[in-house]
Design a protein around this motif. Sequence first.
Motif, PDB file in Angstrom:
ATOM      1  N   VAL A 321       0.831  -1.205   0.000  1.00 56.18           N
ATOM      2  CA  VAL A 321       0.000   0.000   0.000  1.00 56.18           C
ATOM      3  C   VAL A 321       0.862   1.249   0.000  1.00 56.18           C
ATOM      4  CG1 VAL A 321      -1.665   1.359   1.318  1.00 56.18           C
ATOM      5  CG2 VAL A 321      -1.970  -1.110   1.113  1.00 56.18           C
ATOM      6  N   PHE A 322       1.853   1.292   0.866  1.00 53.08           N
ATOM      7  CA  PHE A 322       2.733   2.457   0.970  1.00 53.08           C
ATOM      8  C   PHE A 322       3.421   2.756  -0.357  1.00 53.08           C
ATOM      9  CE2 PHE A 322       7.013   4.167   1.677  1.00 53.08           C
ATOM     10  CZ  PHE A 322       6.705   5.356   2.336  1.00 53.08           C
ATOM     11  N   HIS A 323       4.003   1.728  -0.966  1.00 54.01           N
ATOM     12  CA  HIS A 323       4.736   1.927  -2.221  1.00 54.01           C
ATOM     13  C   HIS A 323       3.807   2.372  -3.349  1.00 54.01           C
ATOM     14  CE1 HIS A 323       7.977  -0.108  -0.115  1.00 54.01           C
ATOM     15  NE2 HIS A 323       8.786   0.158  -1.119  1.00 54.01           N
ATOM     16  N   ALA A 324       2.602   1.815  -3.400  1.00 56.20           N
ATOM     17  CA  ALA A 324       1.668   2.167  -4.477  1.00 56.20           C
ATOM     18  C   ALA A 324       1.206   3.616  -4.362  1.00 56.20           C
ATOM     19  CB  ALA A 324       0.466   1.222  -4.453  1.00 56.20           C
ATOM     20  N   VAL A 325       0.913   4.054  -3.149  1.00 59.38           N
ATOM     21  CA  VAL A 325       0.464   5.439  -2.947  1.00 59.38           C
ATOM     22  C   VAL A 325       1.571   6.420  -3.304  1.00 59.38           C
ATOM     23  CG1 VAL A 325      -0.246   7.133  -1.218  1.00 59.38           C
ATOM     24  CG2 VAL A 325      -1.272   4.852  -1.215  1.00 59.38           C
ATOM     25  N   VAL A 326       2.792   6.136  -2.880  1.00 62.54           N
ATOM     26  CA  VAL A 326       3.916   7.019  -3.197  1.00 62.54           C
ATOM     27  C   VAL A 326       4.155   7.069  -4.703  1.00 62.54           C
ATOM     28  CG1 VAL A 326       6.404   7.391  -2.915  1.00 62.54           C
ATOM     29  CG2 VAL A 326       5.019   6.710  -0.954  1.00 62.54           C
ATOM     30  N   ALA A 327       4.029   5.924  -5.384  1.00 65.55           N
ATOM     31  CA  ALA A 327       4.200   5.886  -6.839  1.00 65.55           C
ATOM     32  C   ALA A 327       3.177   6.780  -7.530  1.00 65.55           C
ATOM     33  CB  ALA A 327       4.071   4.452  -7.353  1.00 65.55           C
ATOM     34  N   ALA A 328       1.930   6.719  -7.086  1.00 69.85           N
ATOM     35  CA  ALA A 328       0.877   7.559  -7.675  1.00 69.85           C
ATOM     36  C   ALA A 328       1.191   9.043  -7.476  1.00 69.85           C
ATOM     37  CB  ALA A 328      -0.471   7.214  -7.059  1.00 69.85           C
ATOM     38  N   LEU A 329       1.698   9.402  -6.316  1.00 70.64           N
ATOM     39  CA  LEU A 329       2.047  10.803  -6.037  1.00 70.64           C
ATOM     40  C   LEU A 329       3.211  11.267  -6.914  1.00 70.64           C
ATOM     41  CD1 LEU A 329       1.761  10.840  -2.130  1.00 70.64           C
ATOM     42  CD2 LEU A 329       0.189  11.884  -3.777  1.00 70.64           C
ATOM     43  N   LEU A 330       4.203  10.418  -7.090  1.00 69.12           N
ATOM     44  CA  LEU A 330       5.365  10.774  -7.915  1.00 69.12           C
ATOM     45  C   LEU A 330       4.966  10.978  -9.373  1.00 69.12           C
ATOM     46  CD1 LEU A 330       8.050   8.350  -6.417  1.00 69.12           C
ATOM     47  CD2 LEU A 330       8.097  10.847  -6.314  1.00 69.12           C
ATOM     48  N   ILE A 331       4.082  10.115  -9.879  1.00 66.82           N
ATOM     49  CA  ILE A 331       3.631  10.269 -11.261  1.00 66.82           C
ATOM     50  C   ILE A 331       2.850  11.566 -11.428  1.00 66.82           C
ATOM     51  CG2 ILE A 331       2.140   9.286 -13.051  1.00 66.82           C
ATOM     52  CD1 ILE A 331       2.908   6.528 -12.010  1.00 66.82           C
ATOM     53  N   THR A 332       2.080  11.920 -10.417  1.00 61.64           N
ATOM     54  CA  THR A 332       1.347  13.186 -10.466  1.00 61.64           C
ATOM     55  C   THR A 332       2.303  14.367 -10.596  1.00 61.64           C
ATOM     56  OG1 THR A 332      -0.435  12.257  -9.108  1.00 61.64           O
ATOM     57  CG2 THR A 332      -0.315  14.655  -9.258  1.00 61.64           C
ATOM     58  N   VAL A 333       3.411  14.313  -9.872  1.00 62.62           N
ATOM     59  CA  VAL A 333       4.439  15.356  -9.968  1.00 62.62           C
ATOM     60  C   VAL A 333       5.037  15.382 -11.373  1.00 62.62           C
ATOM     61  CG1 VAL A 333       6.719  16.098  -9.143  1.00 62.62           C
ATOM     62  CG2 VAL A 333       4.998  15.292  -7.512  1.00 62.62           C
ATOM     63  N   ALA A 334       5.285  14.196 -11.945  1.00 66.15           N
ATOM     64  CA  ALA A 334       5.863  14.124 -13.289  1.00 66.15           C
ATOM     65  C   ALA A 334       4.908  14.683 -14.343  1.00 66.15           C
ATOM     66  CB  ALA A 334       6.222  12.677 -13.630  1.00 66.15           C
ATOM     67  N   ILE A 335       3.609  14.496 -14.121  1.00 66.94           N
ATOM     68  CA  ILE A 335       2.617  14.983 -15.087  1.00 66.94           C
ATOM     69  C   ILE A 335       2.545  16.504 -15.092  1.00 66.94           C
ATOM     70  CG2 ILE A 335       0.144  15.079 -15.622  1.00 66.94           C
ATOM     71  CD1 ILE A 335      -0.042  12.191 -14.547  1.00 66.94           C
ATOM     72  N   PHE A 336       2.546  17.088 -13.917  1.00 62.44           N
ATOM     73  CA  PHE A 336       2.344  18.540 -13.815  1.00 62.44           C
ATOM     74  C   PHE A 336       3.646  19.321 -13.639  1.00 62.44           C
ATOM     75  CE2 PHE A 336      -1.692  16.664 -12.398  1.00 62.44           C
ATOM     76  CZ  PHE A 336      -2.561  17.308 -13.266  1.00 62.44           C
ATOM     77  N   GLY A 337       4.758  18.615 -13.471  1.00 64.34           N
ATOM     78  CA  GLY A 337       6.041  19.283 -13.308  1.00 64.34           C
ATOM     79  C   GLY A 337       6.786  19.430 -14.618  1.00 64.34           C
ATOM     80  N   SER A 338       8.010  19.899 -14.534  1.00 60.33           N
ATOM     81  CA  SER A 338       8.849  20.060 -15.717  1.00 60.33           C
ATOM     82  C   SER A 338      10.316  19.998 -15.296  1.00 60.33           C
ATOM     83  CB  SER A 338       8.564  21.399 -16.417  1.00 60.33           C
ATOM     84  OG  SER A 338       8.855  22.487 -15.550  1.00 60.33           O
ATOM     85  N   GLY A 339      11.195  19.928 -16.277  1.00 56.51           N
ATOM     86  CA  GLY A 339      12.622  19.932 -16.005  1.00 56.51           C
ATOM     87  C   GLY A 339      13.065  18.773 -15.129  1.00 56.51           C
ATOM     88  N   LYS A 340      14.044  19.048 -14.263  1.00 53.49           N
ATOM     89  CA  LYS A 340      14.626  17.997 -13.433  1.00 53.49           C
ATOM     90  C   LYS A 340      13.649  17.467 -12.392  1.00 53.49           C
ATOM     91  CE  LYS A 340      19.508  19.206 -13.932  1.00 53.49           C
ATOM     92  NZ  LYS A 340      20.763  19.557 -13.235  1.00 53.49           N
ATOM     93  N   VAL A 341      12.701  18.316 -11.970  1.00 54.12           N
ATOM     94  CA  VAL A 341      11.712  17.862 -10.987  1.00 54.12           C
ATOM     95  C   VAL A 341      10.881  16.712 -11.570  1.00 54.12           C
ATOM     96  CG1 VAL A 341       9.639  18.495  -9.695  1.00 54.12           C
ATOM     97  CG2 VAL A 341      11.575  20.076  -9.797  1.00 54.12           C
ATOM     98  N   ALA A 342      10.392  16.894 -12.782  1.00 57.31           N
ATOM     99  CA  ALA A 342       9.608  15.845 -13.435  1.00 57.31           C
ATOM    100  C   ALA A 342      10.470  14.620 -13.708  1.00 57.31           C
ATOM    101  CB  ALA A 342       9.013  16.373 -14.735  1.00 57.31           C
ATOM    102  N   MET A 343      11.721  14.847 -14.102  1.00 56.35           N
ATOM    103  CA  MET A 343      12.625  13.735 -14.384  1.00 56.35           C
ATOM    104  C   MET A 343      12.873  12.905 -13.128  1.00 56.35           C
ATOM    105  SD  MET A 343      16.630  13.797 -15.580  1.00 56.35           S
ATOM    106  CE  MET A 343      17.183  14.326 -13.957  1.00 56.35           C
TER     107      MET A 343
END
Length: 428
Positions: A321-343
């Motif tokens: 559960v912990f790993h799946a929730v964190v993965a979803a949050l990271l992908i959200t950052v990649a979708i709305f972020g840019s540059g090195k943050v998204a990378m």
Amino acid sequence: MSLFTGLNKTSLHTDQNRATFTLLTSLFFIWGFITCLNDILIPHLKSLFTLSYTEVMLVQFCFFTAYFLVSMPSGYLVKRIGYKNAIVSGLAIAGFGCLLFYPAAALRLYGLFLSAFFVLASGITLLQVAANPYVSQLGSPETSSSRLTLTQAFNSLGTTVAPYFGATFILSKTLITDSAVNPSAIASQHAIDAAAVQNPYLLISLILFTTALVCWLYKWPVLSRDQAPSTIKRPLLTVKKERSVWQEKHLILGAIAIFLYVGAEVSIGSFMVNFLSEPEIIGLPSHEAANYLSIYWGGAMIGRFLGAALMAKLKPNKVLVFHAVVAALLITVAIFGSGKVAMIAILSVGLCNSIMFPTIFSLGIKDLGDLTEQGSGILCAAIVGGAIIPVIQGLLADAFGIQHAFALACLCYLYIAYFGWSGHAVKT
């Protein structure tokens, strides 16, 4: 430090089991290496044949469709011919699939490339259907998740090494695409790039056939069905006559979780090189972006080595559960972020992937008893998610852009969190 630190007392009781476990980890390394090479060939073939994202994702479609078509027959085959013969056969079929890359490159036929991927994956499927439950049964049931996590760590070691291998031998030459260049020069360059896959896959086929010979000569321990990971003692007669494997709710929900997990993981890896090449991200050329792919798969490797120890002490479903929730949050950052943050965000998802497959798999086949082989076949068939999800994401990328298409992977991880929270519970 021993390979079996944290596992040697409760999971692997004899020296023969430890030797067998070591041999099995080498198989996990091999198929991880081969599978990850697809991520290298995708941008290569996309440029070579001038394909759209949807068209080039047929690589993953053909590769992972084999899991769906071959897994269930493989489950019955394993039960009929035994684990050893199934493993040897899987290695031999995969070796033949690698040989098909030679004529595919020589003739420059995309369809033949796709056929080669399917045959190769068919062999790997049979290998997985046999190897995963064998590892699960090779020791104490209580630590089956820990053993599978450790073997998956070596699978991730293969996926970490593969991008460097592929970047060096496949993506090292840049395709000429400038229309001002002489057409004959372009044709010559395309021929060179098509042939770049021949020698690497010939080498891999040799390794596969050699490993098959070693596995055939090796004396495998005979496993008792009483070693199957089951804490609920169901009479075998009752299981055979009154229960169907399709009645096991936790298995079916686990199969859906495997489907979505593999689909999300493969989609991210498949789009990684192109994603990092986007100007709004970091705009790297393909052969340099391929090296970053190793960080994605390397995160899974590190997480699995750590997870092999942690899973022996923590409840696997809570860690999932912990790993799946964190993965979803990271992908959200990649979708709305840019540059090195998204990378950094998208690369970090690899660390979250670390314990997912072995944990979902062990929770899915828990307490199946005499139905374990069939359950393994169903779970491995669900790996077809690696065929379906990337194609859907390819359609989304063509329509909305590669960055926003990652929303699909985010939804996949949210379901996995549900499975870990309550969907894994065994119906008694």
